[in-house]
Design a protein around this motif. Sequence first.
Motif, mmCIF file in Angstrom:
data_model
loop_
_atom_site.group_PDB
_atom_site.id
_atom_site.type_symbol
_atom_site.label_atom_id
_atom_site.label_comp_id
_atom_site.label_asym_id
_atom_site.label_seq_id
_atom_site.Cartn_x
_atom_site.Cartn_y
_atom_site.Cartn_z
ATOM 1 N N THR A 149 -48.567 33.834 54.072
ATOM 2 C CA THR A 149 -47.100 33.819 54.066
ATOM 3 C C THR A 149 -46.732 35.028 53.337
ATOM 4 O OG1 THR A 149 -47.250 31.361 54.126
ATOM 5 C CG2 THR A 149 -45.134 32.276 53.267
ATOM 6 N N GLN A 150 -45.720 35.598 53.971
ATOM 7 C CA GLN A 150 -44.890 36.757 53.175
ATOM 8 C C GLN A 150 -43.425 36.270 53.044
ATOM 9 O OE1 GLN A 150 -47.209 40.154 55.142
ATOM 10 N NE2 GLN A 150 -45.892 41.031 53.816
ATOM 11 N N LEU A 151 -43.100 35.589 52.066
ATOM 12 C CA LEU A 151 -41.689 34.961 52.145
ATOM 13 C C LEU A 151 -40.387 35.914 52.207
ATOM 14 C CD1 LEU A 151 -42.202 32.131 49.217
ATOM 15 C CD2 LEU A 151 -41.697 31.806 51.923
ATOM 16 N N ASP A 152 -40.839 36.950 51.640
ATOM 17 C CA ASP A 152 -39.713 37.843 51.780
ATOM 18 C C ASP A 152 -39.683 38.982 53.000
ATOM 19 O OD1 ASP A 152 -40.607 38.256 48.409
ATOM 20 O OD2 ASP A 152 -38.664 37.509 49.058
ATOM 21 N N GLU A 212 -37.293 54.587 41.775
ATOM 22 C CA GLU A 212 -37.721 54.472 40.707
ATOM 23 C C GLU A 212 -37.763 53.229 39.978
ATOM 24 O OE1 GLU A 212 -36.060 57.580 38.035
ATOM 25 O OE2 GLU A 212 -36.608 59.120 39.474
ATOM 26 N N ALA A 213 -37.336 52.194 40.665
ATOM 27 C CA ALA A 213 -37.255 50.899 40.225
ATOM 28 C C ALA A 213 -38.725 50.285 40.505
ATOM 29 C CB ALA A 213 -36.237 50.165 40.739
ATOM 30 N N PRO A 214 -39.293 49.150 39.827
ATOM 31 C CA PRO A 214 -40.512 48.820 40.266
ATOM 32 C C PRO A 214 -40.451 47.504 41.358
ATOM 33 C CG PRO A 214 -39.334 47.597 38.453
ATOM 34 C CD PRO A 214 -38.656 48.619 38.552
ATOM 35 N N VAL A 215 -41.270 47.259 42.048
ATOM 36 C CA VAL A 215 -41.255 46.405 43.024
ATOM 37 C C VAL A 215 -42.423 45.460 43.248
ATOM 38 C CG1 VAL A 215 -42.414 47.878 44.879
ATOM 39 C CG2 VAL A 215 -40.514 46.112 45.468
ATOM 40 N N GLU A 216 -42.128 44.069 43.554
ATOM 41 C CA GLU A 216 -43.286 43.312 44.060
ATOM 42 C C GLU A 216 -43.142 42.656 45.207
ATOM 43 O OE1 GLU A 216 -45.399 40.227 41.136
ATOM 44 O OE2 GLU A 216 -44.038 39.198 42.180
ATOM 45 N N LEU A 217 -44.154 42.770 46.177
ATOM 46 C CA LEU A 217 -44.199 42.293 47.393
ATOM 47 C C LEU A 217 -45.056 40.980 47.459
ATOM 48 C CD1 LEU A 217 -44.310 45.364 49.922
ATOM 49 C CD2 LEU A 217 -42.290 44.234 48.472
ATOM 50 N N ARG A 218 -44.349 39.892 47.757
ATOM 51 C CA ARG A 218 -45.158 38.559 47.538
ATOM 52 C C ARG A 218 -46.304 38.229 48.938
ATOM 53 N NH1 ARG A 218 -41.220 34.216 45.697
ATOM 54 N NH2 ARG A 218 -39.919 35.506 47.446
ATOM 55 N N CYS A 219 -47.346 37.717 48.808
ATOM 56 C CA CYS A 219 -48.334 37.198 49.627
ATOM 57 C C CYS A 219 -48.928 35.980 49.331
ATOM 58 C CB CYS A 219 -49.290 38.272 50.043
ATOM 59 S SG CYS A 219 -50.603 37.799 51.130
ATOM 60 N N ALA A 227 -65.006 34.880 61.991
ATOM 61 C CA ALA A 227 -65.576 35.929 62.858
ATOM 62 C C ALA A 227 -65.041 37.053 62.131
ATOM 63 C CB ALA A 227 -65.263 35.979 64.255
ATOM 64 N N SER A 228 -64.366 38.016 63.098
ATOM 65 C CA SER A 228 -63.895 39.097 62.344
ATOM 66 C C SER A 228 -62.365 38.998 62.490
ATOM 67 C CB SER A 228 -64.547 40.281 63.512
ATOM 68 O OG SER A 228 -63.830 40.090 64.605
ATOM 69 N N LYS A 229 -61.662 37.996 62.455
ATOM 70 C CA LYS A 229 -60.237 37.946 62.594
ATOM 71 C C LYS A 229 -59.557 38.362 61.374
ATOM 72 C CE LYS A 229 -59.984 34.806 66.506
ATOM 73 N NZ LYS A 229 -59.396 33.498 67.157
ATOM 74 N N LEU A 230 -58.629 39.049 61.643
ATOM 75 C CA LEU A 230 -57.652 39.415 60.339
ATOM 76 C C LEU A 230 -56.425 38.588 60.827
ATOM 77 C CD1 LEU A 230 -57.215 43.245 59.640
ATOM 78 C CD2 LEU A 230 -57.724 41.456 58.012
ATOM 79 N N THR A 231 -56.019 37.890 59.720
ATOM 80 C CA THR A 231 -54.846 36.963 59.896
ATOM 81 C C THR A 231 -53.796 37.466 59.051
ATOM 82 O OG1 THR A 231 -56.048 34.898 60.077
ATOM 83 C CG2 THR A 231 -53.639 34.903 59.494
ATOM 84 N N PHE A 232 -52.658 38.427 59.820
ATOM 85 C CA PHE A 232 -51.622 39.089 59.149
ATOM 86 C C PHE A 232 -50.494 37.909 58.681
ATOM 87 C CE2 PHE A 232 -52.632 43.444 59.639
ATOM 88 C CZ PHE A 232 -53.485 43.486 60.940
ATOM 89 N N GLY A 233 -49.632 38.282 57.624
ATOM 90 C CA GLY A 233 -48.611 37.845 57.251
ATOM 91 C C GLY A 233 -47.536 38.400 58.316
ATOM 92 N N THR A 234 -46.132 37.850 58.092
ATOM 93 C CA THR A 234 -45.054 38.427 59.035
ATOM 94 C C THR A 234 -44.701 39.704 58.440
ATOM 95 O OG1 THR A 234 -43.762 36.820 57.874
ATOM 96 C CG2 THR A 234 -44.523 36.166 60.035
ATOM 97 N N GLY A 235 -44.935 40.234 57.327
ATOM 98 C CA GLY A 235 -44.528 41.622 56.997
ATOM 99 C C GLY A 235 -43.257 41.569 56.073
ATOM 100 N N THR A 236 -43.051 42.396 55.310
ATOM 101 C CA THR A 236 -42.072 42.855 54.461
ATOM 102 C C THR A 236 -41.378 44.011 54.497
ATOM 103 O OG1 THR A 236 -42.772 41.052 52.697
ATOM 104 C CG2 THR A 236 -41.309 42.719 52.113
ATOM 105 N N ARG A 237 -40.137 44.192 54.791
ATOM 106 C CA ARG A 237 -39.641 45.329 55.175
ATOM 107 C C ARG A 237 -39.162 46.072 53.635
ATOM 108 N NH1 ARG A 237 -38.808 50.347 57.552
ATOM 109 N NH2 ARG A 237 -36.870 51.151 57.390
ATOM 110 N N LEU A 238 -39.907 47.086 53.003
ATOM 111 C CA LEU A 238 -39.266 47.574 51.934
ATOM 112 C C LEU A 238 -38.366 48.709 52.086
ATOM 113 C CD1 LEU A 238 -39.536 47.687 48.550
ATOM 114 C CD2 LEU A 238 -41.385 49.458 49.169
ATOM 115 N N GLN A 239 -37.101 48.555 51.582
ATOM 116 C CA GLN A 239 -36.219 49.653 51.788
ATOM 117 C C GLN A 239 -35.658 50.182 50.624
ATOM 118 O OE1 GLN A 239 -34.379 50.251 55.064
ATOM 119 N NE2 GLN A 239 -33.975 52.081 53.667
ATOM 120 N N VAL A 240 -36.008 51.458 50.407
ATOM 121 C CA VAL A 240 -35.736 52.159 49.100
ATOM 122 C C VAL A 240 -34.710 52.856 49.022
ATOM 123 C CG1 VAL A 240 -36.702 53.569 47.229
ATOM 124 C CG2 VAL A 240 -38.187 51.839 48.684
ATOM 125 N N THR A 241 -33.648 52.897 48.285
ATOM 126 C CA THR A 241 -32.550 53.749 48.310
ATOM 127 C C THR A 241 -32.284 54.362 47.087
ATOM 128 O OG1 THR A 241 -31.062 51.611 47.959
ATOM 129 C CG2 THR A 241 -31.332 52.283 50.269
#
Lengths: 114, 114
Positions: B5-8, B16-23, B99-113
């Motif tokens: 789960t990637q909630l964001d 230059e700000a800090p960021v945290e992406l949750r998983c 087996a060899s499966k990678l289970t991916f989260g739905t992704g988080t788009r990081l937009q830096v401005t």
Amino acid sequence: DTEVTQTPKHLVMGMTNKKSLKCEQHMGHRAMYWYKQKAKKPPELMFVYSYEKLSINESVPSRFSPECPNSSLLNLHLHALQPEDSALYLCASSQDLGLAHEQFFGPGTRLTVL
Amino acid sequence: AQSVTQLDSQVPVFEEAPVELRCNYSSSVSVYLFWYVQYPNQGLQLLLKYLSGSTLVKGINGFEAEFNKSQTSFHLRKPSVHISDTAEYFCAVRYTGTASKLTFGTGTRLQVTL
């Protein structure tokens, strides 16, 4: 060389065409993968090859036909595709199917089916 | 079923700000954890991975992640982001017995401005 290459970069095909996607790696990896990625979605696993043998087929329609002619090369043959098959097709490779081994991804082939 | 789960779906942040992406991942006896980054029109690139040992993992481009078994989390952090960090970030998990499966989260788009 830690690169996975994919050709072509872009492909446009009609629903009656036959085309192939190609993937190559020279890292000595013995596991290779095909993924399909739709816009704004994570990659979805399609096929896994281990030591040139098909290991996993994620119930992919038969209009997609994978082939692994040797340990460095992976092809995806396409025939009678549907417009909903339009997507980014990613190839990846890893040392083998060991869980700790990361997958290296190619840049993808952007496929458009008209 | 195992899940990630990637909630964001999107995280906007100033340069230059800090960021945290949750998983977060579904609980399991053993997992191997990965963070991948995907720049526009490109394949996926591995940022970092947790296999065992120290729970704080350092990766490329100044990113780090912390494995928290009790919280079943693997959040990605960077103390100071750059415009060039704008991309899609995927958390991925390999569960033992899959087996060899990678289970991916739905992704988080990081937009830096600026």
